[in-house]
Scaffold this motif. Structure first.
Motif, short mmCIF file in Angstrom:
data_model
loop_
_atom_site.label_atom_id
_atom_site.label_comp_id
_atom_site.label_asym_id
_atom_site.label_seq_id
_atom_site.Cartn_x
_atom_site.Cartn_y
_atom_site.Cartn_z
N GLU A 84 -6.04 35.34 60.59
CA GLU A 84 -4.98 35.68 59.65
C GLU A 84 -3.63 35.78 60.38
O GLU A 84 -2.89 36.75 60.24
N THR A 85 -3.33 34.75 61.15
CA THR A 85 -2.07 34.73 61.89
C THR A 85 -0.86 34.54 60.99
O THR A 85 0.25 34.93 61.33
N LYS A 86 -1.05 33.89 59.85
CA LYS A 86 0.02 33.68 58.87
C LYS A 86 1.24 33.01 59.50
O LYS A 86 2.38 33.38 59.20
N SER A 87 1.00 32.04 60.34
CA SER A 87 2.09 31.40 61.08
C SER A 87 1.80 29.92 61.29
O SER A 87 0.73 29.56 61.78
N GLU A 88 2.73 29.07 60.91
CA GLU A 88 2.61 27.66 61.24
C GLU A 88 2.65 27.50 62.76
O GLU A 88 3.29 28.28 63.47
N ASP A 89 2.00 26.47 63.25
CA ASP A 89 1.93 26.26 64.70
C ASP A 89 3.32 26.16 65.33
O ASP A 89 3.54 26.65 66.45
N LYS A 90 4.27 25.56 64.62
CA LYS A 90 5.59 25.33 65.20
C LYS A 90 6.40 26.61 65.38
O LYS A 90 7.38 26.62 66.15
N VAL A 91 6.02 27.68 64.70
CA VAL A 91 6.74 28.96 64.86
C VAL A 91 5.84 30.05 65.43
O VAL A 91 6.20 31.22 65.44
N PHE A 92 4.66 29.66 65.91
CA PHE A 92 3.75 30.63 66.51
C PHE A 92 4.43 31.25 67.74
O PHE A 92 5.03 30.52 68.54
N ASN A 120 -4.50 26.73 64.74
CA ASN A 120 -4.67 26.12 63.42
C ASN A 120 -3.94 27.04 62.45
O ASN A 120 -4.51 27.99 61.92
N GLY A 121 -2.65 26.75 62.27
CA GLY A 121 -1.81 27.66 61.51
C GLY A 121 -1.49 27.16 60.12
O GLY A 121 -1.67 25.98 59.79
N GLN A 122 -0.98 28.08 59.32
CA GLN A 122 -0.61 27.77 57.95
C GLN A 122 0.49 28.74 57.53
O GLN A 122 0.42 29.93 57.84
N ARG A 123 1.48 28.27 56.84
CA ARG A 123 2.62 29.11 56.46
C ARG A 123 2.20 30.23 55.51
O ARG A 123 1.63 29.97 54.45
#
Length: 263
Positions: free
Chosen positions: A37-45, A61-64
Motif C-alpha cells: 500500500e505504497t500509494k505511489s507511482e514509481d516515478k515519484v517513489f 510496482n506502483g500506482q497513483r
C-alpha cells in the motif's frame, strides 16, 4: 552473509510515512524491506529515503493514490516480476530472486469491501478470486520461496480480538478462512507468525484508526503474514511483530513483521 533479515510492512502511503520508515530502517537494520500500500507511482517513489541508507536495489510496482508494492534491498534483486492476481492491472504484487536462490514475493491482497457476499459486493468476490489465483500459482511452485505481505485475512480465532464479534466481518469470515487454508495447503506453506508465536497466544498486526485509543481496547487483527516454503521455514531463526511502531507519530494502521533466516 550468514543471516538474512527481511521485513514486511503495509505502510499506508510511503510518502506520508517517510519519518517512521527511516526510523524503522535505522533501528532495525533489515537487509530487505517489503512495503505494501505504497500509494505511489514509481516515478515519484521516495527512492532517496532508501538509497541513502544502502538500499540501492529496488523492485517497484506502483500506482497513483492506491495499492502499490515495493521491495527495497541491500542485496541484489534478480529476475523481478509481477503477477496480476487481481486480473485487472492493480499494483498488488512484486517479486524477485535473491542471490542465494530464494524467491521473495510481496503481495497486497484486496480488503474485500464490507459485505461478505460476492453477489451483493463484487469486491468480496474479487478478493476470493485473487486468493484462488494465488492458490493455482502455489500448486506449481517448485523453488524455495518466502511470500510476505498484507493478506487481509485473520485465519485463526485467536488472530482477532473477538472471534464471536468478527465471525461475519470481512477478513475473518469462514469463506475467507477456508480460501486461505486452501492456499496454504497448495504449497505446504509454513505460517512463520504462528511458528514463533504459537496459537492461542495473542499476535496482532493491525489496529483500526477508528479506535480512539488502540492500546486501551486492543481490538487488533493479524492481517499481515510471512509464509515460507518448508525448506525456507527450517532456516528461520527469528520472527517478530514490531508493535511499538503503531504508537509512532503519524503511524500506519499496520505494524512491520521481521524474519531472520540462517543461510
Amino acid at each position: 552473509m550468514s543471516k538474512l533479515k527481511i521485513a514486511s510492512w503495509n505502510i499506508n502511503s510511503v510518502r506520508a510515512r517517510v519519518p517512521i520508515v527511516g526510523r524503522f530502517l535505522d533501528e532495525e537494520q533489515p537487509d530487505i524491506l517489503c512495503l505494501q500500500e505504497t500509494k505511489s507511482e514509481d516515478k515519484v517513489f521516495p527512492a532517496e529515503l532508501f538509497t541513502s541508507r544502502g538500499y540501492v536495489h529496488h523492485a517497484l510496482n506502483g500506482q497513483r493514490m492506491h495499492h502499490g508494492v515495493a521491495i527495497l534491498s541491500r542485496v541484489p534483486l534478480e529476475e523481478p516480476g509481477r503477477h496480476d492476481w487481481q486480473d485487472n492491472g492493480e499494483a498488488r504484487h512484486v517479486g524477485a530472486r535473491l542471490p542465494n536462490g530464494l524467491r521473495l514475493e510481496n503481495v497486497y491482497v484486496p480488503a474485500g469491501g464490507d459485505i461478505p457476499d460476492r453477489t451483493l459486493n463484487p469486491k468480496f468476490g474479487q478478493k476470493l478470486d485473487f486468493i484462488e489465483r494465488m492458490t493455482r500459482w502455489s500448486e506449481d511452485l517448485k523453488e524455495p520461496t518466502l511470500i510476505v505481505g498484507d493478506f487481509n485475512v485473520a485465519p485463526m480465532e485467536c488472530d482477532v480480538w473477538s472471534h464471536k464479534a468478527l465471525r461475519d466481518v470481512v477478513s475473518h469470515t469462514e469463506i475467507e478462512i477456508e480460501a486461505l487454508a486452501r492456499l496454504q495447503a497448495a504449497h505446504d506453506w509454513v505460517d512463520l507468525g504462528r511458528k514463533f508465536v504459537p496459537a492461542p497466544e495473542r499476535c496482532f498486526t493491525w489496529w483500526s484508526y477508528r479506535s480512539p485509543d488502540w492500546t486501551k481496547n486492543d481490538r487488533g487483527r493479524r492481517l499481515d503474514h510471512m509464509w515460507a516454503s518448508p525448506s525456507v521455514a527450517a532456516q528461520a531463526v527469528m520472527h517478530k511483530v514490531h508493535e511499538p511502531c503503531r504508537a509512532w507519530e503519524r503511524p500506519s494502521d499496520h505494524v512491520p513483521l521481521v524474519v531472520e533466516l540462517s543461510l
